[in-house]
Write a protein that holds these residues in place. Structure first.
Motif, PDB file in Angstrom:
ATOM      1  N   SER A   8       5.229  17.205  10.875  1.00  0.00           N
ATOM      2  CA  SER A   8       4.744  15.755  10.444  1.00  0.00           C
ATOM      3  C   SER A   8       5.835  15.144   9.832  1.00  0.00           C
ATOM      4  N   MET A   9       5.463  13.662   9.746  1.00  0.00           N
ATOM      5  CA  MET A   9       6.409  12.866   8.880  1.00  0.00           C
ATOM      6  C   MET A   9       5.471  11.925   8.044  1.00  0.00           C
ATOM      7  N   GLU A  10       6.236  11.436   7.033  1.00  0.00           N
ATOM      8  CA  GLU A  10       5.780  10.318   5.880  1.00  0.00           C
ATOM      9  C   GLU A  10       6.913   9.453   6.035  1.00  0.00           C
ATOM     10  N   THR A  11       6.471   8.034   5.783  1.00  0.00           N
ATOM     11  CA  THR A  11       7.246   7.117   5.766  1.00  0.00           C
ATOM     12  C   THR A  11       7.637   6.389   4.471  1.00  0.00           C
ATOM     13  N   PHE A  12       6.619   6.830   3.431  1.00  0.00           N
ATOM     14  CA  PHE A  12       6.854   6.282   2.031  1.00  0.00           C
ATOM     15  C   PHE A  12       6.712   7.287   0.957  1.00  0.00           C
ATOM     16  N   GLY A  13       7.447   8.501   1.137  1.00  0.00           N
ATOM     17  CA  GLY A  13       7.467   9.490   0.172  1.00  0.00           C
ATOM     18  C   GLY A  13       8.188   9.082  -1.141  1.00  0.00           C
ATOM     19  N   THR A  14       7.710   9.623  -2.398  1.00  0.00           N
ATOM     20  CA  THR A  14       8.130   8.944  -3.758  1.00  0.00           C
ATOM     21  C   THR A  14       8.258  10.132  -4.603  1.00  0.00           C
ATOM     22  N   VAL A  15       8.085  11.390  -4.085  1.00  0.00           N
ATOM     23  CA  VAL A  15       8.284  12.804  -4.994  1.00  0.00           C
ATOM     24  C   VAL A  15       9.102  13.426  -4.368  1.00  0.00           C
ATOM     25  N   ASP A  16       9.815  13.439  -3.187  1.00  0.00           N
ATOM     26  CA  ASP A  16      10.691  14.268  -2.663  1.00  0.00           C
ATOM     27  C   ASP A  16      12.245  13.782  -2.598  1.00  0.00           C
ATOM     28  N   GLY A  17      12.638  13.477  -3.986  1.00  0.00           N
ATOM     29  CA  GLY A  17      14.112  12.893  -4.001  1.00  0.00           C
ATOM     30  C   GLY A  17      13.804  11.563  -4.742  1.00  0.00           C
ATOM     31  N   LYS A  95      23.771   9.077   8.162  1.00  0.00           N
ATOM     32  CA  LYS A  95      24.924   8.625   7.214  1.00  0.00           C
ATOM     33  C   LYS A  95      25.827   7.760   8.129  1.00  0.00           C
ATOM     34  N   LYS A  96      26.254   8.168   9.310  1.00  0.00           N
ATOM     35  CA  LYS A  96      26.973   7.538  10.243  1.00  0.00           C
ATOM     36  C   LYS A  96      26.401   6.008  10.421  1.00  0.00           C
ATOM     37  N   ARG A  97      25.308   6.186  10.821  1.00  0.00           N
ATOM     38  CA  ARG A  97      24.587   4.716  11.122  1.00  0.00           C
ATOM     39  C   ARG A  97      24.217   4.006   9.938  1.00  0.00           C
ATOM     40  N   TRP A  98      23.658   4.490   9.030  1.00  0.00           N
ATOM     41  CA  TRP A  98      23.131   3.644   7.956  1.00  0.00           C
ATOM     42  C   TRP A  98      23.494   4.036   6.405  1.00  0.00           C
ATOM     43  N   ASN A  99      24.378   5.017   6.345  1.00  0.00           N
ATOM     44  CA  ASN A  99      24.815   5.530   5.134  1.00  0.00           C
ATOM     45  C   ASN A  99      23.691   6.010   4.338  1.00  0.00           C
ATOM     46  N   LEU A 100      22.792   6.590   4.602  1.00  0.00           N
ATOM     47  CA  LEU A 100      21.608   7.128   3.901  1.00  0.00           C
ATOM     48  C   LEU A 100      21.734   8.350   3.011  1.00  0.00           C
ATOM     49  N   HIS A 101      20.955   8.239   1.903  1.00  0.00           N
ATOM     50  CA  HIS A 101      21.035   9.424   1.044  1.00  0.00           C
ATOM     51  C   HIS A 101      20.468  10.383   1.761  1.00  0.00           C
ATOM     52  N   THR A 102      21.013  11.726   1.880  1.00  0.00           N
ATOM     53  CA  THR A 102      20.211  12.898   2.154  1.00  0.00           C
ATOM     54  C   THR A 102      19.623  13.937   1.432  1.00  0.00           C
ATOM     55  N   THR A 103      18.454  14.331   1.417  1.00  0.00           N
ATOM     56  CA  THR A 103      17.957  15.537   0.605  1.00  0.00           C
ATOM     57  C   THR A 103      17.137  16.507   1.581  1.00  0.00           C
ATOM     58  N   LEU A 104      17.472  17.851   1.231  1.00  0.00           N
ATOM     59  CA  LEU A 104      17.112  18.806   1.841  1.00  0.00           C
ATOM     60  C   LEU A 104      16.040  19.620   0.827  1.00  0.00           C
ATOM     61  N   ASP A 105      14.833  19.735   1.155  1.00  0.00           N
ATOM     62  CA  ASP A 105      13.662  20.419   0.247  1.00  0.00           C
ATOM     63  C   ASP A 105      13.674  21.934   0.774  1.00  0.00           C
ATOM     64  N   SER A 106      14.182  22.929   0.084  1.00  0.00           N
ATOM     65  CA  SER A 106      14.284  24.155   0.709  1.00  0.00           C
ATOM     66  C   SER A 106      13.912  25.378  -0.271  1.00  0.00           C
ATOM     67  N   ASN A 107      13.441  26.423   0.314  1.00  0.00           N
ATOM     68  CA  ASN A 107      13.313  27.857  -0.504  1.00  0.00           C
ATOM     69  C   ASN A 107      14.326  28.742  -0.805  1.00  0.00           C
ATOM     70  N   GLY A 108      15.459  28.162  -0.119  1.00  0.00           N
ATOM     71  CA  GLY A 108      16.775  28.863  -0.227  1.00  0.00           C
ATOM     72  C   GLY A 108      16.913  30.060   0.230  1.00  0.00           C
ATOM     73  N   PHE A 109      15.864  30.532   1.140  1.00  0.00           N
ATOM     74  CA  PHE A 109      15.776  31.841   1.493  1.00  0.00           C
ATOM     75  C   PHE A 109      16.645  31.957   2.854  1.00  0.00           C
ATOM     76  N   ASN A 110      17.754  31.652   2.817  1.00  0.00           N
ATOM     77  CA  ASN A 110      18.776  31.608   3.743  1.00  0.00           C
ATOM     78  C   ASN A 110      20.182  32.140   3.160  1.00  0.00           C
ATOM     79  N   GLU A 111      21.022  32.018   3.985  1.00  0.00           N
ATOM     80  CA  GLU A 111      22.884  32.265   3.647  1.00  0.00           C
ATOM     81  C   GLU A 111      23.316  30.978   3.608  1.00  0.00           C
ATOM     82  N   ALA A 112      23.661  30.631   2.304  1.00  0.00           N
ATOM     83  CA  ALA A 112      24.421  29.099   2.151  1.00  0.00           C
ATOM     84  C   ALA A 112      25.626  29.199   3.299  1.00  0.00           C
ATOM     85  N   GLU A 113      26.368  30.194   3.309  1.00  0.00           N
ATOM     86  CA  GLU A 113      27.526  30.262   4.265  1.00  0.00           C
ATOM     87  C   GLU A 113      27.255  29.895   5.705  1.00  0.00           C
TER      88      GLU A 113
END
Length: 245
Positions: A8-17, A95-113
Protein backbone atom coordinates in the motif's frame (compact mmCIF):
# COMPACT_ATOMS: atom_id res chain seq x y z
CA UNK A 1 12.65 -3.71 -15.60
CA UNK A 2 12.43 -4.52 -11.90
CA UNK A 3 8.96 -4.73 -10.42
CA UNK A 4 8.21 -4.35 -6.74
CA UNK A 5 5.50 -6.10 -4.78
CA UNK A 6 3.67 -3.21 -3.10
CA UNK A 7 1.29 -3.59 -0.16
CA UNK A 8 0.00 0.00 0.00
CA UNK A 9 1.01 3.66 -0.02
CA UNK A 10 0.33 6.80 1.96
CA UNK A 11 0.69 10.30 0.53
CA UNK A 12 0.83 12.36 3.76
CA UNK A 13 2.93 10.43 6.27
CA UNK A 14 4.10 12.49 9.24
CA UNK A 15 5.68 9.91 11.57
CA UNK A 16 8.09 7.95 9.35
CA UNK A 17 10.94 10.41 9.03
CA UNK A 18 11.28 14.22 8.89
CA UNK A 19 8.61 16.45 7.32
CA UNK A 20 5.65 15.28 5.24
CA UNK A 21 6.42 12.06 3.39
CA UNK A 22 5.21 9.70 0.73
CA UNK A 23 5.30 6.30 2.44
CA UNK A 24 5.51 3.16 0.33
CA UNK A 25 4.76 -0.10 2.14
CA UNK A 26 6.47 -3.08 0.54
CA UNK A 27 5.11 -6.62 0.68
CA UNK A 28 7.00 -9.41 2.47
CA UNK A 29 8.60 -9.88 5.89
CA UNK A 30 10.62 -12.70 7.45
CA UNK A 31 9.87 -11.67 11.05
CA UNK A 32 6.55 -12.68 12.57
CA UNK A 33 6.16 -10.13 15.37
CA UNK A 34 3.43 -11.03 17.84
CA UNK A 35 2.22 -7.41 17.88
CA UNK A 36 2.36 -6.90 14.09
CA UNK A 37 -0.53 -4.68 12.98
CA UNK A 38 -0.04 -5.61 9.32
CA UNK A 39 0.32 -9.42 9.19
CA UNK A 40 -1.12 -9.18 5.67
CA UNK A 41 2.31 -7.82 4.60
CA UNK A 42 4.15 -11.03 5.54
CA UNK A 43 3.66 -13.10 2.37
CA UNK A 44 6.46 -12.40 -0.10
CA UNK A 45 4.54 -13.15 -3.30
CA UNK A 46 1.43 -11.05 -2.69
CA UNK A 47 0.73 -7.33 -3.13
CA UNK A 48 0.39 -5.26 -6.29
CA UNK A 49 3.22 -5.43 -8.81
CA UNK A 50 4.50 -1.98 -9.78
CA UNK A 51 7.47 -0.56 -11.69
CA UNK A 52 9.53 2.33 -10.32
CA UNK A 53 7.99 4.54 -13.03
CA UNK A 54 4.51 3.76 -11.73
CA UNK A 55 5.52 4.64 -8.17
CA UNK A 56 7.19 7.88 -9.33
CA UNK A 57 3.91 8.87 -11.01
CA UNK A 58 2.14 8.43 -7.63
CA UNK A 59 4.70 10.65 -5.84
CA UNK A 60 4.92 13.50 -8.36
CA UNK A 61 1.57 15.28 -7.71
CA UNK A 62 2.55 15.89 -4.06
CA UNK A 63 6.16 17.00 -4.52
CA UNK A 64 5.55 20.54 -3.29
CA UNK A 65 4.34 19.28 0.08
CA UNK A 66 7.37 17.05 0.53
CA UNK A 67 9.84 19.74 -0.52
CA UNK A 68 8.34 22.63 1.46
CA UNK A 69 8.14 20.57 4.68
CA UNK A 70 11.65 19.12 4.46
CA UNK A 71 10.08 15.72 3.85
CA UNK A 72 10.58 13.12 1.17
CA UNK A 73 10.10 9.42 0.47
CA UNK A 74 10.01 6.66 3.10
CA UNK A 75 9.94 3.01 2.10
CA UNK A 76 8.58 0.72 4.81
CA UNK A 77 6.83 -2.64 4.86
CA UNK A 78 6.74 -5.48 5.46
CA UNK A 79 10.51 -5.40 5.23
CA UNK A 80 11.77 -3.24 2.34
CA UNK A 81 15.30 -4.69 2.24
CA UNK A 82 13.84 -7.98 0.94
CA UNK A 83 13.25 -6.04 -2.31
CA UNK A 84 16.43 -4.01 -2.04
CA UNK A 85 17.13 -3.79 -5.80
CA UNK A 86 13.72 -2.25 -6.45
CA UNK A 87 13.99 0.19 -3.52
CA UNK A 88 17.56 1.17 -4.54
CA UNK A 89 16.33 1.94 -8.07
CA UNK A 90 13.43 3.99 -6.69
CA UNK A 91 15.65 5.96 -4.28
CA UNK A 92 18.18 6.60 -7.06
CA UNK A 93 15.42 7.98 -9.31
CA UNK A 94 13.82 10.31 -6.73
CA UNK A 95 17.25 11.74 -5.94
CA UNK A 96 18.16 12.19 -9.61
CA UNK A 97 14.83 13.75 -10.59
CA UNK A 98 13.82 15.72 -7.52
CA UNK A 99 16.68 15.50 -5.00
CA UNK A 100 14.24 14.05 -2.45
CA UNK A 101 15.28 12.92 1.03
CA UNK A 102 15.11 9.10 1.32
CA UNK A 103 14.30 7.06 4.42
CA UNK A 104 14.36 3.31 4.86
CA UNK A 105 12.16 1.87 7.63
CA UNK A 106 13.71 -1.52 8.42
CA UNK A 107 13.93 -4.25 11.04
CA UNK A 108 17.60 -4.68 10.06
CA UNK A 109 17.13 -8.39 9.43
CA UNK A 110 19.50 -8.45 6.48
CA UNK A 111 23.23 -8.24 5.79
CA UNK A 112 24.28 -4.59 5.39
CA UNK A 113 27.01 -5.55 2.91
CA UNK A 114 24.46 -7.34 0.71
CA UNK A 115 22.18 -4.28 0.53
CA UNK A 116 25.09 -1.85 0.20
CA UNK A 117 23.75 -0.43 -3.09
CA UNK A 118 20.49 0.51 -1.34
CA UNK A 119 22.20 2.03 1.71
CA UNK A 120 24.32 4.21 -0.61
CA UNK A 121 21.17 6.09 -1.71
CA UNK A 122 19.49 6.11 1.73
CA UNK A 123 19.72 9.34 3.76
CA UNK A 124 18.17 7.99 6.97
CA UNK A 125 17.44 4.53 8.39
CA UNK A 126 14.57 4.04 10.84
CA UNK A 127 15.80 0.92 12.59
CA UNK A 128 13.32 -1.11 14.61
CA UNK A 129 14.97 -2.98 17.46
CA UNK A 130 12.26 -5.41 18.56
CA UNK A 131 14.02 -6.67 21.70
CA UNK A 132 17.56 -6.40 23.05
CA UNK A 133 17.45 -9.85 24.69
CA UNK A 134 18.04 -12.47 22.00
CA UNK A 135 15.91 -15.19 23.59
CA UNK A 136 12.97 -12.81 24.05
CA UNK A 137 13.48 -11.49 20.51
CA UNK A 138 13.25 -15.05 19.21
CA UNK A 139 10.02 -15.64 21.10
CA UNK A 140 8.55 -12.30 19.96
CA UNK A 141 9.53 -12.44 16.27
CA UNK A 142 10.59 -16.00 15.45
CA UNK A 143 14.16 -14.84 14.64
CA UNK A 144 17.37 -13.94 16.48
CA UNK A 145 18.23 -10.22 16.93
CA UNK A 146 21.85 -10.80 15.88
CA UNK A 147 21.42 -9.47 12.32
CA UNK A 148 19.54 -6.37 13.50
CA UNK A 149 22.25 -5.46 16.01
CA UNK A 150 24.93 -6.10 13.38
CA UNK A 151 23.09 -3.79 10.97
CA UNK A 152 23.03 -1.07 13.65
CA UNK A 153 26.77 -1.49 14.18
CA UNK A 154 27.44 -1.35 10.42
CA UNK A 155 25.43 1.87 10.07
CA UNK A 156 27.31 3.34 13.03
CA UNK A 157 30.73 2.38 11.64
CA UNK A 158 29.91 3.75 8.18
CA UNK A 159 28.72 7.16 9.37
CA UNK A 160 25.03 6.64 8.56
CA UNK A 161 22.17 8.50 10.20
CA UNK A 162 19.53 6.51 12.04
CA UNK A 163 16.50 6.82 14.24
CA UNK A 164 16.02 3.84 16.51
CA UNK A 165 12.50 2.75 17.33
CA UNK A 166 11.31 0.27 19.91
CA UNK A 167 7.73 -0.98 20.24
CA UNK A 168 6.89 -1.29 23.94
CA UNK A 169 4.54 -4.11 24.97
CA UNK A 170 3.61 -4.44 28.68
CA UNK A 171 4.86 -7.77 30.02
CA UNK A 172 7.42 -8.15 27.21
CA UNK A 173 9.49 -4.98 27.35
CA UNK A 174 9.21 -3.90 30.99
CA UNK A 175 12.24 -5.66 32.56
CA UNK A 176 14.59 -3.06 33.98
CA UNK A 177 17.68 -5.01 32.91
CA UNK A 178 16.50 -5.23 29.28
CA UNK A 179 15.75 -1.52 29.06
CA UNK A 180 19.12 -0.56 30.54
CA UNK A 181 20.86 -3.00 28.18
CA UNK A 182 19.03 -1.48 25.21
CA UNK A 183 20.25 1.94 26.31
CA UNK A 184 23.79 0.62 26.73
CA UNK A 185 23.73 -0.78 23.21
CA UNK A 186 22.37 2.46 21.72
CA UNK A 187 25.09 4.30 23.64
CA UNK A 188 27.77 2.43 21.65
CA UNK A 189 26.39 3.67 18.32
CA UNK A 190 27.29 6.79 16.34
CA UNK A 191 24.76 8.59 14.18
CA UNK A 192 21.63 7.99 16.29
CA UNK A 193 19.70 11.23 15.78
CA UNK A 194 16.58 10.12 17.60
CA UNK A 195 15.23 7.32 19.78
CA UNK A 196 11.50 6.64 19.96
CA UNK A 197 9.34 4.28 21.96
CA UNK A 198 6.25 3.26 20.03
CA UNK A 199 3.55 2.23 22.53
CA UNK A 200 1.91 -1.06 21.58
CA UNK A 201 -1.68 -0.83 20.33
CA UNK A 202 -4.32 -3.37 19.35
CA UNK A 203 -5.37 -1.81 16.05
CA UNK A 204 -4.25 -4.76 13.92
CA UNK A 205 -6.23 -7.50 15.68
CA UNK A 206 -8.98 -7.54 13.03
CA UNK A 207 -6.35 -8.30 10.35
CA UNK A 208 -5.19 -11.41 12.23
CA UNK A 209 -8.81 -12.52 12.48
CA UNK A 210 -9.41 -11.84 8.78
CA UNK A 211 -6.41 -14.07 7.97
CA UNK A 212 -7.78 -16.80 10.24
CA UNK A 213 -4.82 -16.47 12.63
CA UNK A 214 -4.97 -16.49 16.40
CA UNK A 215 -3.78 -13.17 17.84
CA UNK A 216 -0.91 -13.97 20.26
CA UNK A 217 -1.29 -10.89 22.49
CA UNK A 218 -5.03 -11.14 23.12
CA UNK A 219 -5.94 -9.11 26.20
CA UNK A 220 -2.59 -7.29 26.47
CA UNK A 221 -3.25 -3.58 27.14
CA UNK A 222 -1.41 -0.61 25.68
CA UNK A 223 1.21 0.76 28.08
CA UNK A 224 0.35 3.68 30.33
CA UNK A 225 2.16 7.00 29.94
CA UNK A 226 3.97 6.20 33.23
CA UNK A 227 5.27 2.90 31.84
CA UNK A 228 6.53 4.60 28.69
CA UNK A 229 8.28 7.38 30.66
CA UNK A 230 9.89 4.79 32.98
CA UNK A 231 11.20 2.94 29.90
CA UNK A 232 12.67 6.17 28.46
CA UNK A 233 14.36 6.87 31.82
CA UNK A 234 15.92 3.41 32.07
CA UNK A 235 17.11 3.45 28.45
CA UNK A 236 18.65 6.89 29.02
CA UNK A 237 20.34 5.55 32.15
CA UNK A 238 21.89 2.76 30.04
CA UNK A 239 23.12 5.24 27.44
CA UNK A 240 24.75 7.35 30.15
CA UNK A 241 26.48 4.26 31.57
CA UNK A 242 28.06 3.59 28.18
CA UNK A 243 29.10 7.24 27.83
CA UNK A 244 30.77 7.12 31.24
CA UNK A 245 32.82 4.01 30.44
Amino acid sequence: MIKGHIHSMETFGTVDGPGIRFVLFMQGCLLKCQYCHNPDTWALDEGKEMTTQEVLAEIEPYLNYYRSSGGGLTVSGGEPTLQSHFVAELFTEVKKRWNLHTTLDSNGFNEAERIHQLLEVTDLVLLDIKHIDDEKHLKLTGKSNERTLRTAQWLSEHGRKMWIRHVYVPGIHDQEEDLINLGRFIGTLNGVEKFEILPYHQMGIYKWEALGREYPLQGVPSPTEEEVQRAYRLIEEGRKQTAAE
